[in-house]
Design a protein around this motif. Structure first.
Motif, mmCIF file in Angstrom:
data_model
loop_
_atom_site.group_PDB
_atom_site.id
_atom_site.type_symbol
_atom_site.label_atom_id
_atom_site.label_comp_id
_atom_site.label_asym_id
_atom_site.label_seq_id
_atom_site.Cartn_x
_atom_site.Cartn_y
_atom_site.Cartn_z
ATOM 1 N N GLN A 2 0.846 -1.197 0.000
ATOM 2 C CA GLN A 2 0.000 0.000 0.000
ATOM 3 C C GLN A 2 0.876 1.240 0.000
ATOM 4 O OE1 GLN A 2 -2.662 -0.460 3.374
ATOM 5 N NE2 GLN A 2 -4.210 -1.364 2.038
ATOM 6 N N LEU A 3 0.431 2.221 -0.721
ATOM 7 C CA LEU A 3 1.145 3.485 -0.805
ATOM 8 C C LEU A 3 0.228 4.585 -0.308
ATOM 9 C CD1 LEU A 3 2.529 3.073 -4.440
ATOM 10 C CD2 LEU A 3 3.654 2.433 -2.320
ATOM 11 N N TYR A 93 0.112 11.399 -7.191
ATOM 12 C CA TYR A 93 0.125 10.092 -6.557
ATOM 13 C C TYR A 93 1.430 9.368 -6.852
ATOM 14 C CZ TYR A 93 -1.776 8.872 -11.143
ATOM 15 O OH TYR A 93 -1.979 8.746 -12.487
ATOM 16 N N CYS A 94 1.758 8.492 -5.944
ATOM 17 C CA CYS A 94 3.016 7.759 -6.053
ATOM 18 C C CYS A 94 2.745 6.331 -6.531
ATOM 19 C CB CYS A 94 3.768 7.744 -4.736
ATOM 20 S SG CYS A 94 2.840 7.130 -3.332
ATOM 21 N N THR A 95 3.754 5.793 -7.161
ATOM 22 C CA THR A 95 3.664 4.423 -7.645
ATOM 23 C C THR A 95 4.925 3.654 -7.257
ATOM 24 O OG1 THR A 95 4.740 4.752 -9.789
ATOM 25 C CG2 THR A 95 2.393 5.270 -9.645
ATOM 26 N N LEU A 96 4.788 2.342 -7.224
ATOM 27 C CA LEU A 96 5.921 1.464 -6.938
ATOM 28 C C LEU A 96 5.875 0.292 -7.889
ATOM 29 C CD1 LEU A 96 7.233 0.399 -3.484
ATOM 30 C CD2 LEU A 96 6.830 -1.343 -5.229
ATOM 31 N N HIS A 97 7.018 -0.033 -8.463
ATOM 32 C CA HIS A 97 7.112 -1.188 -9.357
ATOM 33 C C HIS A 97 8.160 -2.136 -8.799
ATOM 34 C CE1 HIS A 97 6.607 -3.320 -13.140
ATOM 35 N NE2 HIS A 97 7.919 -3.507 -13.119
ATOM 36 N N ASP A 98 7.712 -3.313 -8.404
ATOM 37 C CA ASP A 98 8.603 -4.336 -7.850
ATOM 38 C C ASP A 98 9.277 -5.054 -9.019
ATOM 39 O OD1 ASP A 98 9.688 -6.718 -6.731
ATOM 40 O OD2 ASP A 98 8.253 -6.635 -5.091
ATOM 41 N N LEU A 99 10.576 -4.936 -9.112
ATOM 42 C CA LEU A 99 11.289 -5.485 -10.260
ATOM 43 C C LEU A 99 11.458 -7.004 -10.193
ATOM 44 C CD1 LEU A 99 13.977 -2.703 -10.661
ATOM 45 C CD2 LEU A 99 12.000 -3.126 -12.125
ATOM 46 N N LYS A 100 11.150 -7.600 -9.048
ATOM 47 C CA LYS A 100 11.246 -9.053 -8.966
ATOM 48 C C LYS A 100 9.919 -9.704 -9.344
ATOM 49 C CE LYS A 100 12.711 -12.912 -6.104
ATOM 50 N NZ LYS A 100 13.370 -13.336 -4.847
ATOM 51 N N THR A 101 8.844 -9.207 -8.792
ATOM 52 C CA THR A 101 7.531 -9.785 -9.075
ATOM 53 C C THR A 101 6.865 -9.141 -10.277
ATOM 54 O OG1 THR A 101 6.355 -8.218 -7.665
ATOM 55 C CG2 THR A 101 7.224 -10.213 -6.609
ATOM 56 N N GLY A 107 -0.811 4.387 -5.424
ATOM 57 C CA GLY A 107 -1.381 4.871 -4.181
ATOM 58 C C GLY A 107 -2.499 5.853 -4.446
ATOM 59 N N ARG A 108 -3.231 6.157 -3.432
ATOM 60 C CA ARG A 108 -4.211 7.238 -3.533
ATOM 61 C C ARG A 108 -3.456 8.554 -3.585
ATOM 62 N NH1 ARG A 108 -9.353 6.087 0.441
ATOM 63 N NH2 ARG A 108 -10.019 4.159 -0.534
ATOM 64 N N GLY A 109 -3.970 9.447 -4.337
ATOM 65 C CA GLY A 109 -3.270 10.701 -4.539
ATOM 66 C C GLY A 109 -3.482 11.704 -3.429
ATOM 67 N N THR A 110 -2.730 12.762 -3.524
ATOM 68 C CA THR A 110 -2.895 13.902 -2.638
ATOM 69 C C THR A 110 -3.064 15.140 -3.530
ATOM 70 O OG1 THR A 110 -1.942 15.104 -0.748
ATOM 71 C CG2 THR A 110 -0.382 14.268 -2.385
ATOM 72 N N GLN A 111 -4.067 15.921 -3.216
ATOM 73 C CA GLN A 111 -4.406 17.052 -4.075
ATOM 74 C C GLN A 111 -3.512 18.247 -3.794
ATOM 75 O OE1 GLN A 111 -6.598 17.205 -6.631
ATOM 76 N NE2 GLN A 111 -6.054 19.350 -7.023
ATOM 77 N N VAL A 112 -2.972 18.798 -4.857
ATOM 78 C CA VAL A 112 -2.196 20.035 -4.779
ATOM 79 C C VAL A 112 -2.946 21.098 -5.570
ATOM 80 C CG1 VAL A 112 -0.064 21.181 -5.472
ATOM 81 C CG2 VAL A 112 0.008 18.870 -4.496
#
Length: 116
Positions: A2-3, A93-101, A107-112
Motif C-alpha cells: 500500500q502506498l 500520486y506515487c507508484t511502486l514497481h517491484d522489479l522481482k515480481t 497509491g491514492r493521490g494527494t491534491q495540490v
C-alpha cells in the motif's frame, strides 16, 4: 503493498510544498518509485521516477523546480516542489514497481492546488 501519499494542500503561486509517500507491505525485489499527476480531462503526467540505485528522471513539468528523493530504509518517497505555478494544480500520486515480481502499485493521490 500500500502506498499512502500526503502533504498536498492549497498554496499560492511561487510557494512550496513537500509531498511524501509511505510504503507498507512486502516488497520482494529492487523497486522503482515514481510520482505522477493527474488533472481531470487531461493525460496523466510523469513528474519524477527514481530507481533503486537512485537514478532520477524528471518529467518536463518538474525540471528545475522539483526534487525527488527516496529513503529505502524508511521506505518513503518524497517530492519537494518549489516555485509552484497554477498549472501544477493536480492530484499527485506515487507508484511502486517491484522489479522481482513485476507487480505495479498505485497509491491514492494527494491534491495540490496552486492559486494565482
Amino acid at each position: 503493498v500500500q502506498l499512502q501519499a500526503s502533504g498536498g494542500g492549497l498554496v499560492q503561486a511561487g510557494g512550496s510544498l513537500r509531498l511524501s509517500c509511505a510504503v507498507s507491505g512486502d516488497i520482494f525485489g529492487p523497486y522503482v518509485m515514481a510520482w505522477y499527476r493527474l488533472v481531470p480531462g487531461k493525460q496523466r503526467e510523469m513528474v519524477a521516477i527514481i530507481l533503486s540505485d537512485g537514478t532520477i528522471t524528471y518529467g518536463d513539468p518538474a525540471k528545475g523546480r522539483f526534487t525527488v528523493s527516496r529513503d529505502n530504509a524508511q521506505r518513503t518517497l518524497d517530492l519537494q516542489m518549489n516555485s509552484l505555478k497554477p498549472e501544477d494544480t493536480a492530484n499527485y500520486y506515487c507508484t511502486l514497481h517491484d522489479l522481482k515480481t513485476m507487480d505495479h502499485y498505485w497509491g491514492r493521490g494527494t491534491q495540490v492546488t496552486v492559486s494565482s
